[in-house]
Scaffold this motif. Structure first.
Motif, PDB file in Angstrom:
ATOM      1  N   SER A 184       0.846  -1.194   0.000  1.00 52.30           N
ATOM      2  CA  SER A 184       0.000   0.000   0.000  1.00 52.30           C
ATOM      3  C   SER A 184       0.877   1.237   0.000  1.00 52.30           C
ATOM      4  CB  SER A 184      -0.875   0.019   1.255  1.00 52.30           C
ATOM      5  OG  SER A 184      -1.650  -1.142   1.339  1.00 52.30           O
ATOM      6  N   THR A 185       0.300   2.346  -0.412  1.00 53.00           N
ATOM      7  CA  THR A 185       1.023   3.619  -0.386  1.00 53.00           C
ATOM      8  C   THR A 185       0.136   4.700   0.210  1.00 53.00           C
ATOM      9  OG1 THR A 185       0.309   4.118  -2.643  1.00 53.00           O
ATOM     10  CG2 THR A 185       2.482   3.091  -2.400  1.00 53.00           C
ATOM     11  N   GLN A 186       0.780   5.700   0.814  1.00 46.95           N
ATOM     12  CA  GLN A 186       0.023   6.819   1.367  1.00 46.95           C
ATOM     13  C   GLN A 186       0.946   8.027   1.498  1.00 46.95           C
ATOM     14  OE1 GLN A 186      -1.634   6.148   5.277  1.00 46.95           O
ATOM     15  NE2 GLN A 186      -2.885   7.979   5.185  1.00 46.95           N
ATOM     16  N   VAL A 187       0.420   9.192   1.160  1.00 46.56           N
ATOM     17  CA  VAL A 187       1.081  10.452   1.485  1.00 46.56           C
ATOM     18  C   VAL A 187       0.477  10.870   2.816  1.00 46.56           C
ATOM     19  CG1 VAL A 187       1.454  12.842   0.791  1.00 46.56           C
ATOM     20  CG2 VAL A 187       1.407  11.035  -0.952  1.00 46.56           C
ATOM     21  N   LEU A 188       1.325  11.136   3.790  1.00 41.17           N
ATOM     22  CA  LEU A 188       0.851  11.275   5.163  1.00 41.17           C
ATOM     23  C   LEU A 188       1.431  12.508   5.832  1.00 41.17           C
ATOM     24  CD1 LEU A 188      -0.584   9.795   7.628  1.00 41.17           C
ATOM     25  CD2 LEU A 188       1.661   8.800   8.083  1.00 41.17           C
ATOM     26  N   ALA A 189       0.590  13.249   6.519  1.00 40.71           N
ATOM     27  CA  ALA A 189       1.037  14.335   7.391  1.00 40.71           C
ATOM     28  C   ALA A 189       1.125  13.750   8.791  1.00 40.71           C
ATOM     29  CB  ALA A 189       0.056  15.498   7.342  1.00 40.71           C
ATOM     30  N   ALA A 190       2.298  13.297   9.175  1.00 36.44           N
ATOM     31  CA  ALA A 190       2.500  12.677  10.487  1.00 36.44           C
ATOM     32  C   ALA A 190       3.255  13.638  11.393  1.00 36.44           C
ATOM     33  CB  ALA A 190       3.276  11.373  10.337  1.00 36.44           C
ATOM     34  N   ALA A 191       2.921  13.587  12.677  1.00 40.55           N
ATOM     35  CA  ALA A 191       3.555  14.480  13.634  1.00 40.55           C
ATOM     36  C   ALA A 191       4.869  13.923  14.165  1.00 40.55           C
ATOM     37  CB  ALA A 191       2.607  14.745  14.796  1.00 40.55           C
ATOM     38  N   ASP A 192       4.973  12.580  14.223  1.00 37.77           N
ATOM     39  CA  ASP A 192       6.139  11.966  14.847  1.00 37.77           C
ATOM     40  C   ASP A 192       6.255  10.494  14.441  1.00 37.77           C
ATOM     41  OD1 ASP A 192       4.119  10.662  16.309  1.00 37.77           O
ATOM     42  OD2 ASP A 192       4.339  11.999  18.007  1.00 37.77           O
ATOM     43  N   ARG A 193       7.249   9.824  14.979  1.00 37.54           N
ATOM     44  CA  ARG A 193       7.501   8.418  14.638  1.00 37.54           C
ATOM     45  C   ARG A 193       6.327   7.531  15.052  1.00 37.54           C
ATOM     46  NH1 ARG A 193      12.822   5.190  16.634  1.00 37.54           N
ATOM     47  NH2 ARG A 193      12.744   6.912  18.092  1.00 37.54           N
ATOM     48  N   ILE A 194       5.751   7.754  16.207  1.00 41.64           N
ATOM     49  CA  ILE A 194       4.654   6.905  16.689  1.00 41.64           C
ATOM     50  C   ILE A 194       3.432   7.028  15.787  1.00 41.64           C
ATOM     51  CG2 ILE A 194       3.018   6.531  18.592  1.00 41.64           C
ATOM     52  CD1 ILE A 194       5.829   5.400  19.091  1.00 41.64           C
ATOM     53  N   SER A 195       3.058   8.238  15.396  1.00 41.80           N
ATOM     54  CA  SER A 195       1.891   8.385  14.517  1.00 41.80           C
ATOM     55  C   SER A 195       2.185   7.792  13.134  1.00 41.80           C
ATOM     56  CB  SER A 195       1.440   9.845  14.414  1.00 41.80           C
ATOM     57  OG  SER A 195       2.457  10.662  13.893  1.00 41.80           O
ATOM     58  N   THR A 196       3.441   7.832  12.699  1.00 37.36           N
ATOM     59  CA  THR A 196       3.822   7.202  11.440  1.00 37.36           C
ATOM     60  C   THR A 196       3.677   5.689  11.546  1.00 37.36           C
ATOM     61  OG1 THR A 196       5.383   8.995  10.972  1.00 37.36           O
ATOM     62  CG2 THR A 196       5.673   6.946   9.748  1.00 37.36           C
ATOM     63  N   LEU A 197       4.156   5.116  12.648  1.00 35.08           N
ATOM     64  CA  LEU A 197       4.041   3.660  12.837  1.00 35.08           C
ATOM     65  C   LEU A 197       2.583   3.235  12.962  1.00 35.08           C
ATOM     66  CD1 LEU A 197       7.017   3.015  15.294  1.00 35.08           C
ATOM     67  CD2 LEU A 197       6.924   2.567  12.820  1.00 35.08           C
ATOM     68  N   ARG A 198       1.760   4.056  13.592  1.00 34.00           N
ATOM     69  CA  ARG A 198       0.325   3.747  13.717  1.00 34.00           C
ATOM     70  C   ARG A 198      -0.325   3.717  12.327  1.00 34.00           C
ATOM     71  NH1 ARG A 198      -2.783   0.907  16.669  1.00 34.00           N
ATOM     72  NH2 ARG A 198      -2.154   1.885  18.593  1.00 34.00           N
ATOM     73  N   ALA A 199      -0.018   4.696  11.494  1.00 34.43           N
ATOM     74  CA  ALA A 199      -0.563   4.728  10.129  1.00 34.43           C
ATOM     75  C   ALA A 199      -0.066   3.526   9.329  1.00 34.43           C
ATOM     76  CB  ALA A 199      -0.176   6.034   9.438  1.00 34.43           C
ATOM     77  N   ALA A 200       1.194   3.177   9.497  1.00 34.85           N
ATOM     78  CA  ALA A 200       1.751   2.020   8.792  1.00 34.85           C
ATOM     79  C   ALA A 200       1.040   0.741   9.220  1.00 34.85           C
ATOM     80  CB  ALA A 200       3.246   1.911   9.056  1.00 34.85           C
ATOM     81  N   ALA A 201       0.809   0.577  10.510  1.00 33.78           N
ATOM     82  CA  ALA A 201       0.122  -0.622  11.009  1.00 33.78           C
ATOM     83  C   ALA A 201      -1.282  -0.729  10.429  1.00 33.78           C
ATOM     84  CB  ALA A 201       0.067  -0.601  12.541  1.00 33.78           C
ATOM     85  N   ARG A 202      -1.948   0.394  10.298  1.00 35.45           N
ATOM     86  CA  ARG A 202      -3.289   0.406   9.719  1.00 35.45           C
ATOM     87  C   ARG A 202      -3.242  -0.087   8.272  1.00 35.45           C
ATOM     88  NH1 ARG A 202      -4.660   4.594  12.126  1.00 35.45           N
ATOM     89  NH2 ARG A 202      -3.663   6.106  10.765  1.00 35.45           N
ATOM     90  N   LEU A 203      -2.240   0.339   7.511  1.00 37.29           N
ATOM     91  CA  LEU A 203      -2.112  -0.098   6.124  1.00 37.29           C
ATOM     92  C   LEU A 203      -1.676  -1.562   6.015  1.00 37.29           C
ATOM     93  CD1 LEU A 203      -0.363   3.006   4.532  1.00 37.29           C
ATOM     94  CD2 LEU A 203      -2.731   2.277   4.185  1.00 37.29           C
ATOM     95  N   LEU A 204      -0.886  -2.025   6.962  1.00 38.17           N
ATOM     96  CA  LEU A 204      -0.358  -3.383   6.911  1.00 38.17           C
ATOM     97  C   LEU A 204      -1.358  -4.442   7.372  1.00 38.17           C
ATOM     98  CD1 LEU A 204       3.199  -2.695   8.368  1.00 38.17           C
ATOM     99  CD2 LEU A 204       2.655  -3.326   6.002  1.00 38.17           C
ATOM    100  N   ALA A 205      -2.277  -4.060   8.228  1.00 33.23           N
ATOM    101  CA  ALA A 205      -3.194  -5.029   8.834  1.00 33.23           C
ATOM    102  C   ALA A 205      -4.186  -5.578   7.814  1.00 33.23           C
ATOM    103  CB  ALA A 205      -3.943  -4.388   9.994  1.00 33.23           C
ATOM    104  N   CYS A 206      -4.354  -6.887   7.823  1.00 36.58           N
ATOM    105  CA  CYS A 206      -5.353  -7.538   6.961  1.00 36.58           C
ATOM    106  C   CYS A 206      -6.753  -7.293   7.496  1.00 36.58           C
ATOM    107  CB  CYS A 206      -5.113  -9.042   6.901  1.00 36.58           C
ATOM    108  SG  CYS A 206      -3.565  -9.510   6.159  1.00 36.58           S
ATOM    109  N   ARG A 207      -6.834  -7.176   8.800  1.00 36.40           N
ATOM    110  CA  ARG A 207      -8.127  -6.914   9.441  1.00 36.40           C
ATOM    111  C   ARG A 207      -7.873  -6.051  10.675  1.00 36.40           C
ATOM    112  NH1 ARG A 207      -6.580 -12.187  10.329  1.00 36.40           N
ATOM    113  NH2 ARG A 207      -6.698 -12.870  12.469  1.00 36.40           N
ATOM    114  N   GLU A 208      -8.899  -5.383  11.101  1.00 32.50           N
ATOM    115  CA  GLU A 208      -8.759  -4.397  12.175  1.00 32.50           C
ATOM    116  C   GLU A 208      -8.149  -4.977  13.447  1.00 32.50           C
ATOM    117  OE1 GLU A 208     -11.610  -1.291  14.530  1.00 32.50           O
ATOM    118  OE2 GLU A 208     -12.148  -1.854  12.490  1.00 32.50           O
TER     119      GLU A 208
END
Length: 150
Positions: free
Chosen positions: A11-35
């Motif tokens: 997956s790809t996304q252009v993201l306005a992230a505030a820090d490393r944790i919010s970046t990792l949270r967005a990445a996990a959302r894209l990586l997860a097969c299910r919630e």
């Protein structure tokens, strides 16, 4: 070898992230097969970052983790609107997060090697940074050799 051949999904996304944790949270959302898997993948990414920064230089980070919920690796490229501190020598604006099945060992290392090689190419880094949107990012990942023939 194209990432699509190595991973179940990228997956790809252009993201306005505030820090490393919010970046990792967005990445996990894209990586997860299910919630339900999102929190476990996020935890795995954070645990790996706790061992040491996954920043590899040139404004790139490759956070990675394992998940028992996956049968094949999954990847997510995030281009950050503003670079964030990933604990390396310089801020990061390109993040390729990866989650692999829990039983992957050698394959995990091979994927990391493929990604590091791809991101060592200054032409690919420049193309990713100049890509207009998520679709353009995905096209570069699908065919990185095209960057050099354009």
């Amino acid at each position: 070898m194209p990432l699509n051949d190595l991973m179940a999904a990228v997956s790809t996304q252009v993201l306005a992230a505030a820090d490393r944790i919010s970046t990792l949270r967005a990445a996990a959302r894209l990586l997860a097969c299910r919630e339900a898997a999102e929190d476990r993948i996020f935890q795995s990414l954070c645990e790996r970052e706790g061992v040491g920064s996954t920043a590899i230089g040139h404004g790139i980070a490759i956070p990675h983790g394992r998940s028992a919920t996956l049968e094949r690796p999954r990847g997510a490229l995030l281009r950050l609107v503003q670079p964030v501190d990933f604990g390396g020598d310089e801020p990061v604006d390109l993040v390729f997060a990866m989650a692999v099945p829990a039983h992957y060992t050698h394959q995990h290392l091979m994927l990391l090697s493929e990604l590091a090689e791809m991101f060592s190419d200054s032409g690919i880094r420049a193309a990713l940074r100049e890509a207009a949107d998520e679709t353009a990012l995905k096209q570069i990942l699908d065919d990185p050799q095209r960057v050099h023939s354009a």
